[in-house]
Design an enzyme around this catalytic site. Structure first.
Site, PDB file in Angstrom:
ATOM      1  N   HIS A  44      -4.657  -8.610 -12.944  1.00  0.00           N
ATOM      2  CA  HIS A  44      -4.797  -7.160 -12.785  1.00  0.00           C
ATOM      3  C   HIS A  44      -3.919  -6.435 -13.786  1.00  0.00           C
ATOM      4  O   HIS A  44      -2.802  -6.871 -14.088  1.00  0.00           O
ATOM      5  CB  HIS A  44      -4.465  -6.724 -11.353  1.00  0.00           C
TER       6      HIS A  44
ATOM      7  N   ASP B 129       4.338  -8.372 -13.582  1.00  0.00           N
ATOM      8  CA  ASP B 129       3.369  -8.002 -12.546  1.00  0.00           C
ATOM      9  C   ASP B 129       2.482  -6.869 -13.070  1.00  0.00           C
ATOM     10  O   ASP B 129       2.730  -5.718 -12.784  1.00  0.00           O
ATOM     11  CB  ASP B 129       4.098  -7.559 -11.278  1.00  0.00           C
TER      12      ASP B 129
ATOM     13  N   GLU C 184      -4.867  -3.649  -8.024  1.00  0.00           N
ATOM     14  CA  GLU C 184      -4.457  -4.730  -7.129  1.00  0.00           C
ATOM     15  C   GLU C 184      -3.329  -4.287  -6.221  1.00  0.00           C
ATOM     16  O   GLU C 184      -3.240  -4.715  -5.061  1.00  0.00           O
ATOM     17  CB  GLU C 184      -4.021  -5.938  -7.965  1.00  0.00           C
ATOM     18  N   GLU C 185      -2.451  -3.443  -6.732  1.00  0.00           N
ATOM     19  CA  GLU C 185      -1.203  -3.124  -6.044  1.00  0.00           C
ATOM     20  C   GLU C 185      -1.410  -2.448  -4.700  1.00  0.00           C
ATOM     21  O   GLU C 185      -0.596  -2.597  -3.789  1.00  0.00           O
ATOM     22  CB  GLU C 185      -0.321  -2.245  -6.932  1.00  0.00           C
TER      23      GLU C 185
ATOM     24  N   GLU D 135      -0.698 -14.097 -11.660  1.00  0.00           N
ATOM     25  CA  GLU D 135      -0.046 -13.014 -10.923  1.00  0.00           C
ATOM     26  C   GLU D 135       1.453 -13.051 -11.162  1.00  0.00           C
ATOM     27  O   GLU D 135       1.996 -14.019 -11.696  1.00  0.00           O
ATOM     28  CB  GLU D 135      -0.376 -13.179  -9.424  1.00  0.00           C
TER      29      GLU D 135
ATOM     30  N   HIS E 218       8.766  -5.069  -8.951  1.00  0.00           N
ATOM     31  CA  HIS E 218       8.312  -3.702  -8.661  1.00  0.00           C
ATOM     32  C   HIS E 218       9.363  -2.640  -8.994  1.00  0.00           C
ATOM     33  O   HIS E 218       9.323  -1.550  -8.439  1.00  0.00           O
ATOM     34  CB  HIS E 218       7.868  -3.549  -7.201  1.00  0.00           C
TER      35      HIS E 218
END
Length: 976
Positions: free
Chosen positions: A156, A168, A200-201, A226, A300
């Site tokens: 993604h 990510d 995706e998140e 991923e 993140h």
């Protein structure tokens, strides 16, 4: 003879040799650990040796730099720029290839409306409907044999609002580009589909949309790339079954990295994350989830950037996926074994796979055969009078010392909870080290104290046999778990290996006893019967631990004396049997008076033994030297210690930062640390009582250092920060106040940090901090207003989101009381891509909403006419999530149908106020751009200054991420 004497001295079971062997063992384990964690950094392809691979890596690194230049969540304009760049790169790579096709969901205006369980919370019973407009980019490479089942490669390209998305999932995306470039040059046998998916998140929506595409029917296998961490090595997080694990084993020959412990932990929800692999698996695909997994406190956050990763990490994922995809694309696959797999790698050199069901069968065989063999050998040794009887005090000291170590460990863990519960987040080595040294030190003290008062000359053998019994019980329990989980507890394999090796060691000892000579034993007992008036130490068994009765010719007698004399100084016991004598485990004799000659009486001051020996026995030298302990040590200690240490490290490396996610995770990590340290201690406990004073002193010193580091050192640093979640909430029904929400772990971390912010410190802004569920703390304060839109006038936040009711027939006289109620809403939301509607009835326990309609404006349709998508649910709909691509389209047009109370409960009652069929609708809309500016009255201003302030003024021991899918949330509510 001297060389032989030295050799025998080195092999003797004594303190110095044992301590040295332990040092060598743990040194090798440490070196292997370092080698495993650093080797991948040295394996980058060189231009002169592997020009094609070097070109793929350099190109991928350049792509990563461009993709991660800014934050690019689905809710941002930068997300479109990343999409456009990827589409350009895909078209460049595919060029005029005759077997390549490209499909852009954004161009084809692909959208889906579907019912979805919360993918990040399987226990949720909240009924959710999701509308999603996709901008996935798909590439099809038609294989030479298109009839074969195809392979999907997926990653993604969206990030979270607070991260650059380097790992990510930028590395996954550029690895896909590299794979595409490789397979364009080397046409695959089977068809390959590449899915560069979006969003995706916040719901795994790009993967869900894939199954709305016709190409999804071509693929059976999937490689999902991923990032649930922020760098390091890309691990085989999970795989479908034993067949797919073996495919990984056969394909990834260079630097394989995987462990089914991760798989079990992920499926057990110890990690609060999810990947697109979940969607592919639920739709019947089989494959491999390859991901970065650590460190989670940078995951993140702003540190998920190219500055905090490396080409080595990128190459590890790229090369792993390339090896795997090339193998799958070009080979026939054996996929018959669909049972869950247990798998692990050995320091990146070798990959091992076994079916979990096969492991269970082997466990059952071990559990049945091992006690039968052990009991049989015991009965033989009893019958041949070679079994040495021991008191219950001798039998209980090993398990009691282990139990005492566990109790001490538990008491220490209570101190951790009271004083520094988040210490694992900073460095899990120190608490694990403290737990480990507590267990072995406690065992050492108790066993040696008991040996002082009640000597036991066969302690090692007893301990090994008791370890076998303990591990048999543990294996029985874990085998039951494996069976009851339908073989999904794939992380239990280390215990099977440990049990097998320990069983071999125990059986070797029992076999030695069963095959040992009887004569010496009988004569020894006869002598003891004749000299029962001697001191209690003469009753000690004369055979030392693990000794074998070996007959040697008389011409070796002199050399044996030399051998014994050369090591006399080291042959003292670990403990004393009183102030006047020492029990020597190596000889089973009183070492203060022994002569190194078998003709010396076994009992002090007695010649009856010599007189009772036969002529044949007088001509033989019976040597009591234990070399079997080395075999036992090598079986029990090195391999189990390495595997158990590696397993504990795998668990803690993945979970230690989850202590920041709540008290439940904290207790889970603490429990894993305690159990893991006990398992790490078990291999050396049968031997550790005999180490020398230097070793035990170093053990005590290590405990003191570890305990102080664990209890006293602050858990958060610049390199290991506390991750805090941010959102700014504006509830239009309560006014225009922009309330900042900061969510983090309890422990007086948040409020002191917030009180030092300039906007709070100099305005006396009140901070309200309250405890919420699971050991978390929520702090709220009125922050600076966001500037989400560019405007030439005063910004009116209430204009950001408005709700218009276009139609509502709830109170219509034309509607029958038994007829569903219908309403239409128009959400007017500026420069927005994501909103959520939540439905609730005050008079009905479950949501009465049964049907949702979304009216779309299709640019490709004639005159941009509306196209509707409708979904129905008999169980009720609690929530509607909306995701659209067009920032210029400022409205969401929604239709809602719900049942009146009469239809849901059949109770006809008066409704004088006309409220029983009311439907409450809460609206939340999200904005995720913060690292950009708006122009207000000709002046450039930051979009979310409250978040900027936190980033700029919070200590470096804090990192920040989004609490929800946006950083700013505007809320409103209406009643229909």
């Amino acid at each position: 003879m001297k060389l032989k004497s030295v050799f025998r001295s080195v092999l003797k079971y004594r303190k110095t040799n044992l301590s040295l062997l332990l040092l060598i063992t743990y040194s090798i384990i440490t070196l292997l650990y370092i080698f495993d964690h650093e080797r991948y950094k040295l394996n980058l392809p060189k231009e002169d040796e592997h020009p094609e691979f070097n070109d793929l890596l350099e190109t991928a690194w350049g792509d990563l730099q461009i993709i991660t230049a800014s934050f690019h969540p689905y809710t941002s304009k930068e997300n479109d720029k990343v999409h456009d760049y990827l589409l350009k790169r895909v078209l460049e790579i595919t060029g005029n290839s005759s077997f390549a096709s490209v499909s852009d969901d954004k161009e084809s205006e692909r959208s889906i409306l579907f019912q979805q369980q919360d993918p990040f919370n399987e226990s949720s019973r909240f009924s959710r409907v999701t509308y999603f407009e996709s901008s996935n980019i798909l590439v099809k490479l038609e294989g030479k044999n298109p009839e074969e089942e195809g392979l999907l490669l997926s990653a993604h390209f969206d990030s979270v609002p607070t991260g650059y998305g380097a790992t990510d999932d930028g590395m996954g995306v550029v690895s896909l580009l590299a794979n595409l470039k490789y397979h364009i040059k080397h046409r695959p046998n089977r068809t390959l589909i590449f899915n560069f998916n979006n969003n995706e998140e916040f719901g795994l929506l790009g993967a869900s949309t894939y199954f709305n595409h016709s190409w999804s029917n071509l693929t059976k296998y999937v490689i999902n790339l991923e990032g649930t961490g922020a760098g390091g090595k890309a691990v085989l997080f999970r795989t479908s079954d034993t067949s797919t694990a073996k495919i990984y084993q056969q394909s990834v020959k260079e630097n394989p990295f995987g462990n089914s412990i991760y798989q079990q932990g992920f499926y057990s929800r110890y990690v609060r994350s999810e990947t697109d692999y979940k969607i592919y698996e639920e739709n019947g695909m089989r494959g491999w989830d390859v991901a970065f997994y650590k460190p989670r406190n940078l995951y993140h956050t702003i540190k998920d950037s190219i500055q905090y990763t490396s080409k080595a990490s990128l190459w590890h994922m790229l090369h792993t996926s390339l090896q795997l995809s090339a193998y799958v694309a070009s080979n026939s696959l054996d996929t018959a074994d669909q049972m869950p797999a247990c798998y692990f790698d050995f320091i990146g050199l070798k990959f091992f796979v076994i079916s979990a069901k096969t492991l269970f069968y082997w466990n059952c065989i071990f559990l049945l055969v091992s006690p039968v063999v052990a009991i049989g050998l015991y009965l033989i040794s009893r019958d041949r009078m070679t079994w040495k009887s021991h008191s219950w005090l001798s039998w209980t000291r090993f398990p009691l010392s282990l139990a005492a170590g566990i109790i001490v460990q538990k008491l220490f863990s209570n101190d951790i909870i009271r004083s520094n519960p988040l210490t694992f987040s900073r460095n899990y080595f120190w608490p694990i080290s403290a737990f480990f040294t507590q267990v072995i030190f406690t065992s050492y003290v108790l066993i040696n104290c008991s040996n002082f008062f009640f000597p036991c000359a066969d302690m090692k053998s007893l301990s090994i046999i008791e370890l076998f019994i303990i591990l048999w019980t543990i294996l029985l329990f874990t085998s039951k778990l494996l069976y009851s989980s339908d073989y999904r507890y794939t992380g239990l394999y280390p215990l099977s290996i440990f049990f097998l090796l320990s069983t071999i060691a125990a059986i070797l000892r029992l076999l030695a006893l069963a095959l040992g000579m009887r004569t010496r034993k009988r004569l020894g007992r006869e002598c003891r019967d004749h000299h029962s008036n001697y001191s209690s130490h003469s009753q000690i068994d004369m055979e030392r631990d693990g000794q074998e009765n070996l007959e040697q010719p008389q011409d070796q007698f002199t050399s044996s004396q030399d051998d014994q004399a050369s090591i006399q100084d080291d042959n003292v016991s670990t403990t004393s049997a009183g102030p006047s004598h020492n029990v020597d485990e190596d000889h089973g004799m009183d070492s203060s008076s022994q002569q190194h000659d078998e003709r010396v009486p076994l009992l002090k001051g007695s010649n009856s033994m010599e007189e009772g020996l036969s002529t044949r026995e007088n001509s033989l030298k019976l040597e009591y030297t234990d070399y079997a302990w080395i075999i036992q040590f090598l079986l029990i200690v090195p391999i189990p210690s390495f595997i158990l240490f590696n397993s504990v490290d795998v668990i803690m490396d993945a979970l230690n930062h989850t202590v920041q996610e709540g008290s439940k995770a904290t207790f889970d990590v603490l429990r894993f640390g305690m159990v893991g340290s006990i398992l790490m201690a078990l291999p050396i406990l049968p031997f550790f009582y005999k180490v020398n004073y230097i070793t035990i002193s170093l053990t005590a010193l290590l405990f003191l250092i570890s305990a102080s580091k664990t209890l006293l050192v602050h858990p958060f640093t610049n390199s290991n920060p506390l991750k805090v979640r941010f959102s700014q909430n504006i509830d239009l029904s309560q006014g225009n106040a922009a309330s900042v929400h900061v969510l983090g772990r309890e422990g007086n971390f948040l409020k002191p940090m917030l009180q030092d912010l300039p906007s709070i410190k100099y305005s006396s802004t009140h901070i309200n901090c309250t405890s919420v569920t699971n050991g978390m703390e929520l702090c709220m304060y009125d922050g600076m207003q966001p500037n989400l839109l560019s405007t030439n006038g005063n910004t009116n936040i209430s204009s950001m989101a408005k709700v218009h009711v276009l139609h509502n027939n709830r109170n219509s006289t034309e509607r029958s009381p038994y007829e569903p109620i219908v309403a239409e809403l128009l959400l007017d939301v500026k420069e927005n891509r994501a909103c959520t509607l939540t439905f609730e009835s005050r008079h009905q326990a479950k949501s009465p909403v049964r049907e949702i309609t979304v009216y779309q404006k299709k640019n490709s349709a004639p005159q941009k006419t509306n196209i509707t998508k409708t979904i129905k649910s008999a169980s009720g709909i609690n929530e509607l999530q909306l995701h659209k691509l067009d920032f210029d389209q400022e409205t969401y047009h929604i239709g809602v149908q719900w049942f009146p109370k009469l239809l849901t409960d059949g109770n006809l009652e008066d409704d004088k106020l006309g409220t029983k069929d009311e439907l409450s609708v809460s609206i939340s809309c999200y904005w995720g751009e913060y690292d950009s500016e708006s122009v207000v009255n000709g002046t450039a201003v930051r979009k979310i200054p409250a978040f900027d302030e936190l980033i700029n003024y919070a200590p470096l021991s804090f990192s920040f991420t989004n609490e929800q899918k946006g950083l700013v949330i505007v809320k409103d509510a209406i009643i229909l």
